[in-house]
Structures are given as C-alpha cells and as structure tokens.
Write a protein that holds these residues in place. Structure first.
Motif, mmCIF file in Angstrom:
data_model
loop_
_atom_site.group_PDB
_atom_site.id
_atom_site.type_symbol
_atom_site.label_atom_id
_atom_site.label_comp_id
_atom_site.label_asym_id
_atom_site.label_seq_id
_atom_site.Cartn_x
_atom_site.Cartn_y
_atom_site.Cartn_z
ATOM 1 N N VAL A 65 -7.850 -1.183 2.504
ATOM 2 C CA VAL A 65 -7.644 -1.977 1.203
ATOM 3 C C VAL A 65 -6.276 -2.038 1.207
ATOM 4 O O VAL A 65 -5.779 -3.000 0.543
ATOM 5 C CB VAL A 65 -8.413 -0.926 0.034
ATOM 6 N N GLU A 66 -5.553 -1.245 1.349
ATOM 7 C CA GLU A 66 -4.228 -1.116 1.083
ATOM 8 C C GLU A 66 -3.200 -1.785 2.277
ATOM 9 O O GLU A 66 -1.931 -2.016 2.191
ATOM 10 C CB GLU A 66 -3.555 0.437 0.854
ATOM 11 N N ARG A 67 -3.957 -2.258 3.373
ATOM 12 C CA ARG A 67 -3.394 -3.022 4.468
ATOM 13 C C ARG A 67 -2.300 -2.037 5.015
ATOM 14 O O ARG A 67 -1.140 -2.729 5.417
ATOM 15 C CB ARG A 67 -3.003 -4.286 3.897
ATOM 16 N N VAL A 68 -2.568 -0.692 5.228
ATOM 17 C CA VAL A 68 -1.615 -0.105 6.179
ATOM 18 C C VAL A 68 -2.447 0.587 7.222
ATOM 19 O O VAL A 68 -3.586 0.576 7.237
ATOM 20 C CB VAL A 68 -1.028 1.059 5.247
ATOM 21 N N GLN A 69 -1.709 1.249 8.040
ATOM 22 C CA GLN A 69 -2.284 1.820 9.065
ATOM 23 C C GLN A 69 -2.769 3.348 8.681
ATOM 24 O O GLN A 69 -2.351 3.931 8.024
ATOM 25 C CB GLN A 69 -1.310 1.895 10.505
ATOM 26 N N PRO A 70 -4.032 3.731 9.451
ATOM 27 C CA PRO A 70 -4.373 5.002 9.031
ATOM 28 C C PRO A 70 -3.452 6.153 9.002
ATOM 29 O O PRO A 70 -3.385 6.985 8.281
ATOM 30 C CB PRO A 70 -5.638 5.430 9.967
ATOM 31 N N PRO A 71 -2.640 6.327 10.043
ATOM 32 C CA PRO A 71 -1.587 7.273 9.855
ATOM 33 C C PRO A 71 -0.838 7.287 8.593
ATOM 34 O O PRO A 71 -0.497 8.373 8.008
ATOM 35 C CB PRO A 71 -0.741 7.345 11.116
ATOM 36 N N THR A 72 -0.345 6.046 8.191
ATOM 37 C CA THR A 72 0.433 5.973 7.311
ATOM 38 C C THR A 72 -0.148 6.384 5.782
ATOM 39 O O THR A 72 0.290 6.990 4.924
ATOM 40 C CB THR A 72 0.801 4.297 6.959
ATOM 41 N N MET A 73 -1.544 5.993 5.792
ATOM 42 C CA MET A 73 -2.406 6.430 4.489
ATOM 43 C C MET A 73 -2.395 7.996 4.613
ATOM 44 O O MET A 73 -2.447 8.405 3.475
ATOM 45 C CB MET A 73 -3.823 5.583 4.734
ATOM 46 N N THR A 74 -2.659 8.321 5.921
ATOM 47 C CA THR A 74 -2.637 10.026 5.820
ATOM 48 C C THR A 74 -1.485 10.588 5.201
ATOM 49 O O THR A 74 -1.712 11.550 4.330
ATOM 50 C CB THR A 74 -2.870 10.445 7.161
ATOM 51 N N LYS A 75 -0.399 10.161 5.455
ATOM 52 C CA LYS A 75 0.903 10.538 4.791
ATOM 53 C C LYS A 75 0.858 10.487 3.165
ATOM 54 O O LYS A 75 1.187 11.323 2.328
ATOM 55 C CB LYS A 75 2.048 10.142 5.241
ATOM 56 N N ILE A 76 0.400 9.211 2.858
ATOM 57 C CA ILE A 76 0.394 8.855 1.348
ATOM 58 C C ILE A 76 -0.696 9.753 0.814
ATOM 59 O O ILE A 76 -0.407 10.244 -0.426
ATOM 60 C CB ILE A 76 -0.118 7.363 1.340
ATOM 61 N N VAL A 77 -1.772 9.898 1.099
ATOM 62 C CA VAL A 77 -2.854 10.651 0.468
ATOM 63 C C VAL A 77 -2.532 12.330 0.580
ATOM 64 O O VAL A 77 -2.459 12.725 -0.599
ATOM 65 C CB VAL A 77 -4.346 10.633 1.420
ATOM 66 N N GLY A 78 -1.666 12.568 1.482
ATOM 67 C CA GLY A 78 -1.327 14.209 1.533
ATOM 68 C C GLY A 78 -0.305 14.371 0.524
ATOM 69 O O GLY A 78 -0.208 15.217 -0.301
ATOM 70 N N LYS A 79 0.704 13.428 0.270
ATOM 71 C CA LYS A 79 1.705 13.400 -1.034
ATOM 72 C C LYS A 79 0.777 13.438 -2.264
ATOM 73 O O LYS A 79 1.055 14.193 -3.258
ATOM 74 C CB LYS A 79 2.822 12.365 -0.885
ATOM 75 N N LEU A 80 -0.006 12.602 -2.594
ATOM 76 C CA LEU A 80 -0.879 12.380 -3.765
ATOM 77 C C LEU A 80 -1.802 13.726 -3.675
ATOM 78 O O LEU A 80 -1.922 14.238 -5.043
ATOM 79 C CB LEU A 80 -1.837 11.142 -3.525
ATOM 80 N N GLU A 81 -2.122 14.204 -2.603
ATOM 81 C CA GLU A 81 -3.077 15.578 -2.750
ATOM 82 C C GLU A 81 -2.008 16.643 -3.411
ATOM 83 O O GLU A 81 -2.535 17.524 -3.982
ATOM 84 C CB GLU A 81 -3.570 15.621 -1.587
ATOM 85 N N GLU A 82 -0.926 16.842 -2.819
ATOM 86 C CA GLU A 82 0.089 17.992 -3.106
ATOM 87 C C GLU A 82 0.329 17.750 -4.613
ATOM 88 O O GLU A 82 0.539 18.897 -5.287
ATOM 89 C CB GLU A 82 1.296 17.636 -2.381
ATOM 90 N N ARG A 83 0.254 16.526 -5.137
ATOM 91 C CA ARG A 83 0.444 16.653 -6.648
ATOM 92 C C ARG A 83 -0.630 16.512 -7.544
ATOM 93 O O ARG A 83 -0.544 16.818 -8.705
ATOM 94 C CB ARG A 83 1.276 15.129 -6.995
ATOM 95 N N GLY A 84 -1.640 17.094 -6.701
ATOM 96 C CA GLY A 84 -3.038 17.143 -7.574
ATOM 97 C C GLY A 84 -3.405 15.669 -8.094
ATOM 98 O O GLY A 84 -4.230 15.771 -9.084
ATOM 99 N N LEU A 85 -3.128 14.587 -7.476
ATOM 100 C CA LEU A 85 -3.534 13.250 -7.855
ATOM 101 C C LEU A 85 -4.585 12.736 -7.169
ATOM 102 O O LEU A 85 -5.459 11.952 -7.901
ATOM 103 C CB LEU A 85 -2.558 12.448 -7.982
ATOM 104 N N VAL A 86 -5.015 13.345 -6.020
ATOM 105 C CA VAL A 86 -6.369 12.917 -5.276
ATOM 106 C C VAL A 86 -6.915 14.092 -4.838
ATOM 107 O O VAL A 86 -6.229 15.202 -4.621
ATOM 108 C CB VAL A 86 -5.786 11.993 -4.032
ATOM 109 N N ARG A 87 -8.105 13.962 -4.843
ATOM 110 C CA ARG A 87 -9.237 15.104 -4.057
ATOM 111 C C ARG A 87 -9.984 14.541 -2.943
ATOM 112 O O ARG A 87 -10.347 13.383 -2.878
ATOM 113 C CB ARG A 87 -10.065 15.654 -5.225
#
Length: 149
Positions: A65-87
């Motif tokens: 959906v975001e048109r990025v590579q999976p490794p890039t999304m892994t980093k993005i999700v990791g940051k969001l998860e650290e902040r408690g914004l994604v589960r």
C-alpha cells in the motif's frame, strides 16, 4: 456565464493536467507542513494512516500500500510500535504472519494531526471570498470523482 467559466472550458486537458497536478501537490505539501510538532516522519504518519483506513494489514500488505520494500516497512513499523502507535496480533489463519493495526494512541495521534491540518486549511479558506469557496467546494466534488475513477 462568467468570463472565468468560459475561459476554463477552453483549457485543453493536456494543458490543465500539469497545472492541476502542481496546484494539488503544492497544497498537499503545505497542508502536510501544518502539523503538530512531533517526531513522526511523513512516512510513519502515512503508514499509520493506511492502517487506520484499512483497519488491519499484514506487514507485506502495508508495504505494498505504501509502495516501499518490506525491509523498509519493517523499520517503519518498528518505530511506530516502539511509540505504542501500532500493535501486532497473530494472523488468524497463517501462523507465520502477523496483523498490524493502529492502537488507540495511534488513532489519537492521527486525530491530532488531522485537526492541525484542518485548522490551517480552515483559516486559509476563511480568507477567500464566498464565490471562491463555492468554486472550491465544486472542485472538491470533481476531484473526489477523479480519485475514485
């Protein structure tokens, strides 16, 4: 019919397309700048918004959906998860997968960003004349139809 309407009808689509694209791009950029001060990047905010719109996605679906590579999304999700914004929750049918969704805190952050953007745009619209606001209302309907086509 006003002179403005007559002139607008004479603009060929190939000439209107770059003008409209440029105007939309510049307005979008300006609206994005009108956000609360925070450490979320535009990419993180976009991913969180996609999760809100979709309800829940696998990391691969979100990357698509975001048109990025999976490794890039892994980093993005990791940051969001650290902040408690994604589960992350287990996938209901595939034990190798997880499902991502926005948390209540993530939803609140998105609401805060949207309010700031809407307030900025509301102030700018208030500076326009009523006929200009009506023209923009009509244009918004047309743009929504274009986006759905």
């Amino acid at each position: 019919m006003t002179e403005r309407t007559v002139t607008a009808k004479r603009v060929p689509p190939a000439q209107l397309a770059p003008q409209l694209r440029d105007a939309i791009t510049r307005l979008n950029r300006r609206v994005r700048q009108a956000r609360p001060v925070g450490d979320l990047t535009a990419t993180q905010l976009s991913a969180l918004t996609s999760l809100r719109l979709a309800g829940a996605l696998t990391p691969r679906e979100l990357a698509d959906v975001e048109r990025v590579q999976p490794p890039t999304m892994t980093k993005i999700v990791g940051k969001l998860e650290e902040r408690g914004l994604v589960r992350r929750t287990p996938h209901p049918t595939d034990g190798r997968q997880v499902i991502l969704s926005a948390t209540g805190q993530g939803e609140a952050v998105l609401d805060q960003f949207e309010r700031a953007r809407d307030e900025w745009l509301t102030r700018r619209l208030a500076e326009l004349t009523e006929p200009d606001r009506e023209t923009l209302r009509q244009a918004a309907e047309i743009l929504q139809r274009l986006a759905r086509a």
